[in-house]
Write a protein that holds these residues in place. Structure first.
Motif, PDB file in Angstrom:
ATOM      1  N   VAL A 156       0.837  -1.198   0.000  1.00 21.56           N
ATOM      2  CA  VAL A 156       0.000   0.000   0.000  1.00 21.56           C
ATOM      3  C   VAL A 156       0.876   1.254   0.000  1.00 21.56           C
ATOM      4  CG1 VAL A 156      -1.952  -1.119   1.157  1.00 21.56           C
ATOM      5  CG2 VAL A 156      -0.192  -0.013   2.532  1.00 21.56           C
ATOM      6  N   ASP A 159      -1.283   6.636   1.149  1.00 18.27           N
ATOM      7  CA  ASP A 159      -2.726   6.878   1.238  1.00 18.27           C
ATOM      8  C   ASP A 159      -3.510   5.628   1.642  1.00 18.27           C
ATOM      9  OD1 ASP A 159      -2.437   5.348  -1.042  1.00 18.27           O
ATOM     10  OD2 ASP A 159      -3.390   6.805  -2.395  1.00 18.27           O
ATOM     11  N   LYS A 161      -3.897   2.990  -0.185  1.00 21.60           N
ATOM     12  CA  LYS A 161      -4.450   2.306  -1.360  1.00 21.60           C
ATOM     13  C   LYS A 161      -3.435   1.311  -1.924  1.00 21.60           C
ATOM     14  CE  LYS A 161      -7.510   6.062  -2.761  1.00 21.60           C
ATOM     15  NZ  LYS A 161      -8.731   5.665  -2.202  1.00 21.60           N
ATOM     16  N   ALA A 162      -3.957   0.271  -2.553  1.00 20.70           N
ATOM     17  CA  ALA A 162      -3.126  -0.795  -3.111  1.00 20.70           C
ATOM     18  C   ALA A 162      -2.206  -0.273  -4.203  1.00 20.70           C
ATOM     19  CB  ALA A 162      -4.013  -1.897  -3.671  1.00 20.70           C
ATOM     20  N   LYS A 164      -0.203  -1.579  -7.411  1.00 26.79           N
ATOM     21  CA  LYS A 164      -0.343  -2.722  -8.302  1.00 26.79           C
ATOM     22  C   LYS A 164       0.915  -3.035  -9.095  1.00 26.79           C
ATOM     23  CE  LYS A 164      -5.198  -1.586  -8.725  1.00 26.79           C
ATOM     24  NZ  LYS A 164      -6.286  -1.192  -9.575  1.00 26.79           N
ATOM     25  N   ALA A 188      -8.896  -5.486  -3.158  1.00 25.47           N
ATOM     26  CA  ALA A 188      -8.074  -4.281  -3.037  1.00 25.47           C
ATOM     27  C   ALA A 188      -7.367  -3.970  -4.337  1.00 25.47           C
ATOM     28  CB  ALA A 188      -7.056  -4.449  -1.904  1.00 25.47           C
TER      29      ALA A 188
END
Length: 191
Positions: A156, A159, A161-162, A164, A188
């Protein structure tokens, strides 16, 4: 007969604390051990460290380290009863074969502890080799926030968030990774 063991899991399953407990058990019985950890993990500073506060000094390996030669040399000075390797996912395939030779040729059990997969669900090279040739595979359990078994490592950003894409290896702890079950890992990444 000595064996090559691979204890694997996602993050936060207690791999390092299990290694340190095994080391303690050997030493408590007057036996000699040799600990290793990856130089790549700059957080370690030459130590195997667990999240619960246990630690022990360790030898550092990098991709070019000839682990078999180093273990033979140490064993010639003080006979070793066990070799324990933390962050085993960072071993090269050649190093995995070297530690297999420690068990097969020298007769010293080797206990490797590491992650099975990276933040994209792909096997690390060291883990792939260990899964292929280890005498014993032991899955250590971590728990997802939903209560299911965590098998995946989600990277992550700041923030939360994932992430990728990126390099396979980025050193970090709870600030960079979450241990999740496959369902929540997939959600996610696809969310």
């Amino acid at each position: 007969m000595a064996k090559l063991y691979f204890y694997y899991s996602s993050m936060n399953a207690g791999k390092s604390s299990s290694l340190l407990q095994a080391d303690f058990n050997y030493r408590e019985r007057g036996m000699a051990t040799m600990l290793w950890t990856a130089e790549l993990d700059t957080r370690s500073e030459g130590m195997v460290r667990s999240r619960i506060g246990l630690d022990a000094r360790a030898h550092l390996y990098r991709p070019e380290t000839q682990i078999l030669d180093d273990i033979r040399a140490a064993h010639a000075v003080t006979p070793l009863d066990c070799v324990l390797i933390d962050e085993a996912q960072f071993l090269t395939e050649a190093q995995v074969w070297q530690v297999a030779a420690v068990a097969d040729e020298i007769g010293i059990p080797v206990l490797c502890y590491g992650l099975r997969t990276d933040f994209q669900g792909a096997l690390f090279p060291g883990s792939a080799a260990l899964l292929g040739i280890a005498d014993a595979l032991v899955e250590l359990k971590a728990v997802c926030h939903c209560g299911r078994k965590a098998t995946m490592n989600l990277r992550v950003g700041e923030d939360g968030k994932a992430i990728k894409e990126g390099e396979q290896t980025e050193i970090g702890g709870n600030d960079r990774y979450l241990a999740l079950c496959r369902k929540h890992f997939s959600a996610a990444l696809n969310g």
